[in-house]
Design a protein around this motif. Structure first.
Motif, mmCIF file in Angstrom:
data_model
loop_
_atom_site.group_PDB
_atom_site.id
_atom_site.type_symbol
_atom_site.label_atom_id
_atom_site.label_comp_id
_atom_site.label_asym_id
_atom_site.label_seq_id
_atom_site.Cartn_x
_atom_site.Cartn_y
_atom_site.Cartn_z
ATOM 1 N N ALA A 193 0.831 -1.211 0.000
ATOM 2 C CA ALA A 193 0.000 0.000 0.000
ATOM 3 C C ALA A 193 0.862 1.257 0.000
ATOM 4 O O ALA A 193 0.477 2.285 -0.565
ATOM 5 N N ASP A 194 2.046 1.187 0.626
ATOM 6 C CA ASP A 194 2.934 2.352 0.655
ATOM 7 C C ASP A 194 3.451 2.704 -0.735
ATOM 8 O O ASP A 194 3.885 3.834 -0.968
ATOM 9 N N GLY A 227 -8.001 8.916 -1.577
ATOM 10 C CA GLY A 227 -7.069 9.847 -0.961
ATOM 11 C C GLY A 227 -6.241 9.127 0.078
ATOM 12 O O GLY A 227 -6.791 8.507 0.993
ATOM 13 N N PRO A 228 -4.908 9.150 -0.020
ATOM 14 C CA PRO A 228 -4.078 8.488 0.990
ATOM 15 C C PRO A 228 -4.153 9.224 2.318
ATOM 16 O O PRO A 228 -3.994 10.444 2.370
ATOM 17 N N ILE A 229 -4.405 8.489 3.384
ATOM 18 C CA ILE A 229 -4.408 9.067 4.732
ATOM 19 C C ILE A 229 -2.958 9.045 5.193
ATOM 20 O O ILE A 229 -2.480 8.074 5.774
ATOM 21 N N LEU A 230 -2.267 10.134 4.922
ATOM 22 C CA LEU A 230 -0.816 10.178 5.056
ATOM 23 C C LEU A 230 -0.417 11.285 6.022
ATOM 24 O O LEU A 230 -0.825 12.434 5.865
ATOM 25 N N SER A 231 0.360 10.921 7.044
ATOM 26 C CA SER A 231 0.872 11.890 8.012
ATOM 27 C C SER A 231 2.397 11.882 7.946
ATOM 28 O O SER A 231 2.989 11.022 7.289
ATOM 29 N N PRO A 232 3.057 12.820 8.624
ATOM 30 C CA PRO A 232 4.531 12.778 8.640
ATOM 31 C C PRO A 232 5.085 11.501 9.260
ATOM 32 O O PRO A 232 6.227 11.128 8.986
ATOM 33 N N ARG A 234 3.442 8.241 9.248
ATOM 34 C CA ARG A 234 3.146 6.981 8.580
ATOM 35 C C ARG A 234 1.983 7.156 7.612
ATOM 36 O O ARG A 234 1.291 8.169 7.623
ATOM 37 N N ARG A 235 1.770 6.140 6.787
ATOM 38 C CA ARG A 235 0.602 6.070 5.921
ATOM 39 C C ARG A 235 -0.415 5.159 6.601
ATOM 40 O O ARG A 235 -0.149 3.980 6.853
ATOM 41 N N TRP A 236 -1.587 5.708 6.884
ATOM 42 C CA TRP A 236 -2.610 4.957 7.604
ATOM 43 C C TRP A 236 -3.456 4.094 6.677
ATOM 44 O O TRP A 236 -3.944 3.045 7.075
ATOM 45 N N GLY A 237 -3.670 4.545 5.464
ATOM 46 C CA GLY A 237 -4.525 3.807 4.541
ATOM 47 C C GLY A 237 -5.047 4.742 3.473
ATOM 48 O O GLY A 237 -4.402 5.731 3.111
ATOM 49 N N HIS A 238 -6.259 4.451 2.963
ATOM 50 C CA HIS A 238 -6.866 5.262 1.912
ATOM 51 C C HIS A 238 -8.338 5.503 2.227
ATOM 52 O O HIS A 238 -9.014 4.634 2.791
ATOM 53 N N LEU A 239 -8.807 6.686 1.846
ATOM 54 C CA LEU A 239 -10.214 7.048 1.998
ATOM 55 C C LEU A 239 -10.838 7.130 0.611
ATOM 56 O O LEU A 239 -10.285 7.772 -0.290
ATOM 57 N N PHE A 240 -11.985 6.483 0.447
ATOM 58 C CA PHE A 240 -12.681 6.421 -0.840
ATOM 59 C C PHE A 240 -14.021 7.143 -0.707
ATOM 60 O O PHE A 240 -14.690 7.042 0.325
ATOM 61 N N LEU A 241 -14.416 7.827 -1.787
ATOM 62 C CA LEU A 241 -15.638 8.621 -1.760
ATOM 63 C C LEU A 241 -16.513 8.261 -2.948
ATOM 64 O O LEU A 241 -16.064 8.290 -4.095
ATOM 65 N N ALA A 266 -5.468 12.146 9.212
ATOM 66 C CA ALA A 266 -4.222 11.415 9.479
ATOM 67 C C ALA A 266 -3.564 11.913 10.759
ATOM 68 O O ALA A 266 -3.062 11.115 11.566
ATOM 69 N N LEU A 267 -3.559 13.227 10.976
ATOM 70 C CA LEU A 267 -2.982 13.772 12.210
ATOM 71 C C LEU A 267 -3.787 13.322 13.430
ATOM 72 O O LEU A 267 -3.220 13.035 14.496
ATOM 73 N N LEU A 268 -5.111 13.258 13.279
ATOM 74 C CA LEU A 268 -5.949 12.784 14.379
ATOM 75 C C LEU A 268 -5.634 11.326 14.710
ATOM 76 O O LEU A 268 -5.535 10.945 15.888
#
Length: 509
Positions: A193-194, A227-232, A234-241, A266-268
């Motif tokens: 996924a990364d 949309g990648p749920i990406l923070s400084p 790590r990458r948490w996953g992806h959000l689909f709409l 992602a920050l949350l």
């Protein structure tokens, strides 16, 4: 096909059939058949046509409205020019040009905003509302609950059919009308996924994805992409709409707002993860302090007990050597019980003691074979068949004596578990080399353990045996963790219990 699409096609077919029947009753059968053919084609093509309209409808509506307004200005200009004197015509021409300029410049922006709000359900306040909602979420909710609430608010505010999140570890969460099944089966996890793009990708960027992912997105009716749920961190996953039939087209400001929402989410999730780790560390420290206090208390008790027990055992041994002493069986029983007490005291002292480890390369296969050979008479006496499955050359960095004691504790635990089991009774020691660690497992075919017992097996002084101290597995875990490894217990395949020890491999010269 989604439920809204099915409903649209069904209503279209129903209306077509009704119109055709009405024409047939009125005596216009040929015309009714033509209407039936055309209506069926239009009903089937309606979902696709509406999605295409979702792309062009803002520009079409704005252009049509502007042309109508300009036409009205021209008509009014012509009517007024016929009534005014020639000297007033330049002023009329200037006024008409000014009105047309106002219509095509500020009027165009106003019309586009109104179209977005009324037709495509967009609003400049939506993004602010979403950002404000994320600020209200507490990291104490945990990562999964934060994702669920964020999805629910996103669907509510954006007024879209559904949305979903697939986390990096494969956990999937959906809200509203969203079919997760096509995505869950093929969407990459972990390091795979990364490797996906670190940006939101929509219709154009989808061409860069593998074919299987593109097909899964189409089957799931994901119109924006992901949309990648990406923070400084790590990458948490992806959000689909899933934006629905009239929301297939997103402007740049929509994509930017979507990315801002995902970045804040992602920050949350980072905060929730750090809080969970902090709580786990605090609990671990509290548990360690508790174990240290228990160990100190156990050492004091063991020393207080050991001296009188040793004296009593020495006296019993001397008495047993006296010739013609009556009650020989009773003396033997006294010695056995005193030896059992000494063993329990020794376990208490080993639990309380924090010896320094002497690390060296240890061939786990040879260690397991030697330990099994030493314990085989006791296992044979209990009717237990012991087997060894060892891959060659599995060398761990370990303290040989400590690791042997761990294996002895696990084998004795298996022997006790098999004491009440029917034949055949088996215990298997396996040594493997996999994924950068050495693994040592002990598996029996005994009765196993329920889930509530499994979670407490390594707790000090917890035992399911009437005569057990509950220290054998606790000592084993302490020794393994001191090696930088881990030990877990899980149900074995079929029946029984499996203990799996992982240890760092020895460095190759």
């Amino acid at each position: 096909m989604r439920r809204p699409d099915v409903a649209l096609v069904a209503w279209g077919l129903l209306g077509t059939v009704a119109a055709s029947l009405a024409l047939a009753v009125a005596g216009q059968l040929p015309f009714g058949l033509v209407v039936l053919d055309v209506g069926i084609a239009l009903a089937i093509a309606a979902p696709i046509a509406l999605r295409l309209l979702g792309v062009v409808i803002p520009d079409v509506l704005v252009t049509a409205t502007l042309l109508a307004a300009a036409g009205g200005v021209v008509v009014a200009h012509t009517a007024l020019a016929a009534r005014l004197a020639p000297r007033d015509l330049p002023l009329l021409h200037f006024a008409a040009a000014l009105v047309i300029a106002l219509v095509f410049m500020p009027g165009q922006a106003w019309l586009r905003a109104a179209t977005n709000r009324l037709v495509l359900r967009r609003s400049r306040h939506q993004q602010a509302a979403l950002q404000a909602f994320l600020h209200t979420l507490s990291p104490e909710l945990g990562t999964l609950e934060c994702c669920r609430r964020a999805l629910a608010e996103l669907v509510r505010v954006r007024q879209v059919p559904g949305a979903a999140i697939i986390l990096r570890d494969g956990e999937a969460i959906a809200h509203g009308d969203f079919d997760l099944a096509p995505l869950v089966h093929v969407w990459p996890r972990g390091a795979a996924a990364d490797a996906l793009p670190a940006r939101s990708f929509g219709t154009i960027e989808l061409r860069a994805l593998p074919l299987a992912l593109r097909e899964a997105l189409v089957r799931a009716h994901v119109t924006l992409g992901a949309g990648p749920i990406l923070s400084p961190r790590r990458r948490w996953g992806h959000l689909f709409l899933n934006t629905g039939m009239l929301g297939g087209f997103f402007h740049e400001d929509d994509v930017e707002g979507f990315q801002a929402f995902v970045a804040q989410l992602a920050l949350l999730l980072d905060g929730a993860d750090l809080l969970a780790r902090t709580v786990a560390v605090e609990r671990s420290l509290a548990h360690a302090e508790k174990l240290a206090a228990l160990g100190e208390l156990a050492a004091r008790i063991a020393h207080e007990i050991r001296n009188p027990v040793t004296a009593a055992r020495s006296l019993a041994q001397q008495l047993s050597r006296e010739p013609g002493l009556p009650w020989v069986a009773e003396h033997r029983l006294i010695l056995e019980e005193l030896e059992r007490v000494e063993r329990r005291v020794g376990e208490l002292l080993r639990f309380a003691r924090r010896d320094e480890l002497r690390f060296e390369p240890v061939d786990l296969g040879e260690l397991a074979r030697a330990t099994l050979d030493a314990l085989r008479p006791r296992l044979d006496a209990a009717g237990i068949a012991a087997g060894l499955e060892a891959s060659p050359g599995v060398v761990a960095r370990a303290d040989r004596d400590k690791l042997r004691q761990v294996l002895v504790n696990l084998l004795e635990n298996a022997r006790d578990a098999l004491a009440t089991s029917p034949s055949p009774r088996r215990v298997t020691v396996a040594v493997r080399n996999g994924e950068g660690v050495a693994t040592l497992s002990v598996t029996d075919n005994g009765p196993g353990a329920p889930a509530e017992v499994l979670s407490r097996l390594f707790e000090p002084f917890f035992s399911t045996k009437q005569t057990g101290t509950g220290l054998g597995l606790a000592i084993a875990r302490h020794a393994v963790e001191a090696h930088g490894g881990a030990i877990v217990a899980a149900p074995a395949e079929g029946a029984g219990l499996a203990f799996r020890v992982t240890l760092p491999l020895a460095e190759t010269p």
